[in-house]
Scaffold this active site. Structure first.
Site, PDB file in Angstrom:
ATOM      1  NE  ARG A  92     -27.664 -76.171 -38.715  1.00  0.00           N
ATOM      2  CZ  ARG A  92     -27.775 -76.446 -40.007  1.00  0.00           C
ATOM      3  NH1 ARG A  92     -28.720 -77.257 -40.446  1.00  0.00           N
ATOM      4  NH2 ARG A  92     -26.955 -75.896 -40.889  1.00  0.00           N
ATOM      5  CB  THR A 365     -34.930 -76.398 -45.917  1.00  0.00           C
ATOM      6  OG1 THR A 365     -33.521 -76.560 -45.992  1.00  0.00           O
ATOM      7  CG2 THR A 365     -35.328 -76.043 -44.513  1.00  0.00           C
ATOM      8  CG  ASN A 385     -27.533 -78.936 -46.102  1.00  0.00           C
ATOM      9  OD1 ASN A 385     -28.000 -77.801 -46.100  1.00  0.00           O
ATOM     10  ND2 ASN A 385     -26.287 -79.183 -46.422  1.00  0.00           N
ATOM     11  CG  ASP A 407     -25.419 -75.961 -43.976  1.00  0.00           C
ATOM     12  OD1 ASP A 407     -25.208 -75.830 -45.194  1.00  0.00           O
ATOM     13  OD2 ASP A 407     -26.566 -75.989 -43.499  1.00  0.00           O
ATOM     14  CB  SER A 436     -28.808 -72.948 -40.188  1.00  0.00           C
ATOM     15  OG  SER A 436     -30.053 -72.994 -40.851  1.00  0.00           O
ATOM     16  CB  SER A 437     -29.821 -69.732 -44.582  1.00  0.00           C
ATOM     17  OG  SER A 437     -28.517 -69.465 -45.009  1.00  0.00           O
ATOM     18  N   GLY A 458     -32.291 -72.857 -48.863  1.00  0.00           N
ATOM     19  CA  GLY A 458     -30.865 -72.632 -48.680  1.00  0.00           C
ATOM     20  C   GLY A 458     -30.560 -71.170 -48.443  1.00  0.00           C
TER      21      GLY A 458
END
Length: 557
Positions: A92, A365, A385, A407, A436-437, A458
């Site tokens: 990340r 994404t 993103n 984010d 993050s998701s 997202g």
């Protein structure tokens, strides 16, 4: 008429005969573009493993899917090796050294619109190349140079623009020009069928091919990156790039009936939230209800609502904040969370917690799933993103840079571009990773590999993975049906069920409304683009590429 029917029958029987005569699938790659999937399979055909294919697929997506495929972003890997061992890699993006908690607030303490989403200040320190190189060092088998070459060839020879891609380029062209000038590559009006050649990206990839991680984080490529960021008003330095390191982390592991599910832990919220939702519904035996019935939607919505409330309060980078992982996925705790669930009426989100009513969404994404001929499985979700990230384009490098700083929580209680709120757990700090998701996930059934999946979307990523798993496991759909099936989404705030357009009948919608659920059909939209692989009890491999995009599977037989 009878003759026509007989002809049709013969054609169908011949097709089925051809399909049944095909050798079984030994390996598969499912990604956002057929070019990338084929490149991944090409690596497997050379004897490489799933991790080799991951590297080649990822770099190919950076070429032919520039709105989300990237070398200027970051991502997460979840894997299961053929011996059953599992793990995960966090690559990340990170906040630059010069970042600070209130960097997106004005003198009155209000969030400055757009500062965290577009331009140089939106950019986090990229992690993709470092992550791929780390995977190669630990788990790869083929030479690094061989894994980078297909992406160089793709950038040099070009890829064909699809209808979806042409629309995507067109929708952001004004941003490209405003940020990067009229001479930037993607200022050109690409039409469906055009070929995009990116020599600057090919040259960047050659540096990465020759020098590995250092080819991106040091030398001319790094200098070009820092120059573009600072020209666009950003704060990333050469020291930020030199300091970047990916981290091997313990994944989130939990059970659901006879499934063992492995997903990504913090700084991704995906694994914890998926565990919460599945454990919340487990006592209710959802299979007794039909797919997308009133009852199944109620049950899943109430689980989703409670999960996203917890996400807002407790989740962030565990290197900076003590995320209470064991408590959040504890069955006793989750039973208490569902204690006030009532089949007769909706639980209002305002009764769970309070917050603003705002929702916006970007799908940009990308996820890909791989299983190799040796039994190794890889689930990877990677992103810039927003679509094309910050829109800052490194002209001498041929790639876009992320806008992942959005984010973080710019201000507690104020939603980000996905409408997600957060607390101090996800506040900005130097070298911290933003929440993050992303939910790359691998599932075992009765101790054997069963599913590999993930999706962009997202805030809808987690709910899309959740529903796709249930489609295959509880509602007995094949993997393509599971991926195709209509989806819905609830994220606590706004207190709204979002439905995919024209997929849910008015009678069902009216029943939900009568029980107190808020549904705004104007907010209806395509939700997620799941790419998945399923392995049945006999070891037969099948693929599910989401028709919502240009996603495609390539297989090795």
């Amino acid at each position: 008429m009878r003759k026509n029917l007989l002809v049709c029958l013969v054609i169908i029987l011949n097709f089925l005969s051809c399909e049944s005569n095909k050798p079984p699938i030994k390996a598969a790659v499912v990604s956002a573009r057929i070019e990338a999937s084929k490149i991944g399979i090409g690596i497997l055909e050379k004897g490489g493993n799933a991790f080799d294919a991951m590297i080649a697929t990822d770099l190919a997506l950076a070429v032919c899917y520039p709105n989300a495929g990237n070398i200027g972003g970051g991502g997460f890997l979840v894997y299961r090796k053929s011996d059953g061992s599992v793990g995960s890699l966090d690559y990340r993006e990170k906040a630059p050294l010069a970042s600070y908690k209130d960097m997106y607030l004005d003198s009155d303490g209000n969030v400055i619109e757009g500062k965290s989403t577009i331009g140089g200040m939106a950019i986090g320190v990229p992690g993709t190349v470092a992550g791929l190189y780390e995977v190669h060092n630990k788990l790869g088998t083929l030479p690094w140079e061989e894994l980078v070459q297909p992406a160089i060839d793709l950038a040099t020879n070009g890829y064909i623009v699809t209808i979806n891609q042409a629309n995507s380029f067109s929708s952001k062209r004004n941003d490209f020009v405003n940020i990067n000038g009229e001479e930037t590559l993607f200022a050109k009006e690409f039409k469906p069928g055009d070929t995009v050649i990116n020599i600057q990206l090919a040259n960047t990839l050659k540096e990465i091919q020759k020098n590995g991680k250092s080819g991106f984080y040091n030398g001319i490529v790094a200098e070009n990156l820092v120059s573009e960021v600072q020209k666009a008003g950003g704060i990333i330095t050469m020291q930020d790039l030199d300091n970047y390191k990916p981290i091997w982390r313990n994944p989130i592991e939990f059970s659901y009936k006879n499934l063992k599910i492995t997903s990504m832990g913090p700084p991704s919220s995906g694994g914890i939230c998926l565990a919460q939702m599945m454990k919340m519904i487990e006592p209710y035996d959802i299979s007794q209800y039909s797919h997308n019935s009133l009852e199944s939607i109620q049950l899943m919505t109430e689980a989703e609502r409670r999960t996203y409330a917890d996400r807002s309060e407790y989740l962030g980078d565990s290197d900076f904040y003590p995320v209470p992982v064991s408590t959040l996925i504890d069955s006793t705790y989750l039973l208490k969370r569902m204690k006030d669930f009532n089949w007769e009426k909706a639980t209002l989100s305002t009764n769970i917690s309070a917050g603003p009513n705002l929702w916006n969404e970007s799908d940009e994404t990308t996820h890909y799933s791989i299983v190799d001929q040796y039994g190794n499985a890889v689930a990877v979700t990677t992103t810039l993103n927003a679509s094309y990230g910050s829109k800052v384009y490194v002209e001498n490098g041929g790639y876009f840079l992320n806008n992942e700083m959005d984010d973080f929580v710019s201000k507690p209680g104020v939603p980000n571009m996905f409408g997600l709120t957060g607390s101090i757990a996800n506040s900005i700090e130097p070298e911290k990773r933003m929440l993050s998701s992303m939910t790359p996930t691998i599932i075992e059934k009765d101790n054997n590999l069963f599913m590999i999946l993930g999706t962009p979307g997202g805030s809808t990523i987690i709910t899309s993975v959740f529903q796709t798993i249930l489609n295959a496991y509880e509602f007995n759909m094949d993997i393509q049906e599971s991926v195709n099936a209509s989806r819905f989404h609830h994220q606590w705030l706004p207190d709204l069920i979002v439905l995919e357009p024209d997929k849910f009948d008015s009678e069902l919608i009216n029943k939900l409304i009568s029980k107190g659920y808020f549904i705004d059909e104007k907010a209806s939209r395509i939700i997620g683009r799941v790419d998945a692989i399923l392995v049945n009890k006999d070891g037969v491999i099948t693929t599910g590429a989401d028709p919502r995009g240009d996603d495609a599977a390539a297989v090795l037989r």
